[in-house]
Design a protein around this motif. Structure first.
Motif, short mmCIF file in Angstrom:
data_model
loop_
_atom_site.label_atom_id
_atom_site.label_comp_id
_atom_site.label_asym_id
_atom_site.label_seq_id
_atom_site.Cartn_x
_atom_site.Cartn_y
_atom_site.Cartn_z
N GLY A 41 9.68 4.73 2.29
CA GLY A 41 10.08 6.04 2.81
C GLY A 41 8.90 6.82 3.32
N VAL A 42 7.79 6.77 2.59
CA VAL A 42 6.57 7.45 3.01
C VAL A 42 6.03 6.82 4.29
N LEU A 43 6.04 5.50 4.35
CA LEU A 43 5.55 4.81 5.54
C LEU A 43 6.38 5.18 6.77
N ALA A 44 7.69 5.28 6.61
CA ALA A 44 8.54 5.67 7.74
C ALA A 44 8.16 7.05 8.27
N ILE A 45 7.86 7.97 7.36
CA ILE A 45 7.43 9.32 7.77
C ILE A 45 6.09 9.26 8.49
N PHE B 243 0.80 -1.22 0.00
CA PHE B 243 0.00 0.00 0.00
C PHE B 243 0.84 1.28 0.00
N ARG B 244 2.05 1.22 0.56
CA ARG B 244 2.80 2.46 0.78
C ARG B 244 4.26 2.28 0.44
N ALA C 135 3.64 -8.44 3.95
CA ALA C 135 3.84 -8.35 2.51
C ALA C 135 2.60 -7.88 1.76
N GLY C 136 1.41 -8.07 2.35
CA GLY C 136 0.16 -7.83 1.61
C GLY C 136 -0.24 -9.11 0.89
N GLN D 70 11.64 -3.25 2.34
CA GLN D 70 10.85 -2.27 3.10
C GLN D 70 11.25 -2.25 4.57
N LEU D 71 11.42 -3.42 5.16
CA LEU D 71 11.85 -3.50 6.56
C LEU D 71 13.22 -2.87 6.75
N GLU D 72 14.12 -3.14 5.83
CA GLU D 72 15.46 -2.56 5.90
C GLU D 72 15.41 -1.04 5.82
N ILE D 73 14.57 -0.52 4.92
CA ILE D 73 14.51 0.93 4.72
C ILE D 73 13.84 1.62 5.90
#
Length: 307
Positions: free
Chosen positions: A83-87, A79-80, A106-107, A131-134
């Protein structure tokens, strides 16, 4: 044993309904309010008035609650952008005064992606790992330094890695039934491993895999919290159990087999069996969000025996 309330708003709930349940969660002494991250109803319900966004909901609840932890089981990685999710998550953590937890998966529900025009890639687990790493890397970057990541699916260059969460470290949850990759991801990135809707035997087997993966990665297996998510249906007598089961379209006997159902004593006993195989936290899936008496009963006659 921590008891947390876990809701499925895609089945039909307004923000006001979720707020009422979250405030009851807080008032009745439960540890946390979590919600799913879906945009399409499942099964025969109509899903009205339509979906609510998980992180918009949690942002609102962050300002209208004071004590309970807030989070997702699980935020869909499809869904996201990471970087946006982290914000988003860091901001909600600030808004809550440091009470947020991120479950990231994962979805899996392809129909909701088709319904709302969301890409549904084949390589979801490989994307989840990046995603987890970022997300965790952005939060861990020291102030004044930048973050770079160059992967197969995502590329970040000279990110200021802002904003920072209120917490020194937002707890990250990974979960699922996968025998190899899921335990490895949990061992590398997670503070908590969650086993959703599984038997005691299957949970024990998966917890063992996660412990082994953690040790292979140089961590102690005890570094992680182990939890289960289970549908709950408690009644003062068999008639009340049957009524609550019917209200969510289920049979009492099936719920006793596959969830936490029956009298308070029966539910306390079954939770104890999960505790024996290493679970220290249970997410109680509440499907009838209008039945606040159900929450009160669980608080007064189940939670009180586990404290």
């Amino acid at each position: 044993m921590d008891l947390r309330i876990f809701t499925e708003p895609q089945q039909g709930a307004t923000y006001d309904t979720l707020l009422t349940v979250a405030k009851a969660t807080e008032d009745l002494g439960f540890d946390a309010f979590f919600r799913s991250d879906h945009y399409l109803r499942m099964g025969s319900v109509d899903g009205l008035p339509g979906p609510t966004d998980a992180w918009i909901t949690l942002a609102g609840l962050a300002r209208e609650t004071k004590r309970i932890r807030l989070g997702t089981l699980m935020t869909a990685g499809t869904f996201r952008l990471p970087g946006v999710l982290a914000i988003q998550v860091a901001q909600v953590d600030q808004m809550s005064g440091g009470r947020v937890e991120l479950g990231l998966g994962a979805g899996w529900f392809e129909d909701e992606h088709k319904a709302y025009g969301i890409p549904f890639p084949k390589e979801k687990l490989a994307r989840l790992e990046e995603q987890l790493e970022i997300v965790t890397g952005l939060w861990a970057t020291e102030l004044g330094k930048t973050y770079d990541f160059h992967g197969t699916y995502y590329d970040l260059t000279d990110s200021p890695a802002l904003p920072k969460p209120a917490q020194a470290k937002i707890p990250v949850l990974v979960g699922g039934h996968g025998a190899t990759r899921t335990p490895r991801l949990a061992a590398k990135y997670a503070d908590e491993f969650n086993m959703p809707f599984a038997s005691i035997e299957d949970s024990e087997r998966q917890f063992g895999r996660v412990r082994a993966a953690a040790e292979a990665a140089g961590r102690s297996g005890d570094d992680l919290t182990y939890s289960n998510a289970l549908v709950v249906c408690v009644g003062r007598d068999e008639k009340e159990v049957a009524r609550r089961a019917a209200a969510i379209g289920r049979e009492a006997d099936e719920l006793k087999l596959n969830g936490l159902a029956g009298s308070p004593a029966e539910v306390v006993d079954k939770i104890g069996r999960y505790a024996e195989i290493g679970a220290s936290r249970i997410y109680l899936q509440i499907l009838d969000l209008d039945d606040l008496d159900h929450l009160e009963l669980i608080s007064s006659q189940v939670q009180s025996q586990l404290s």
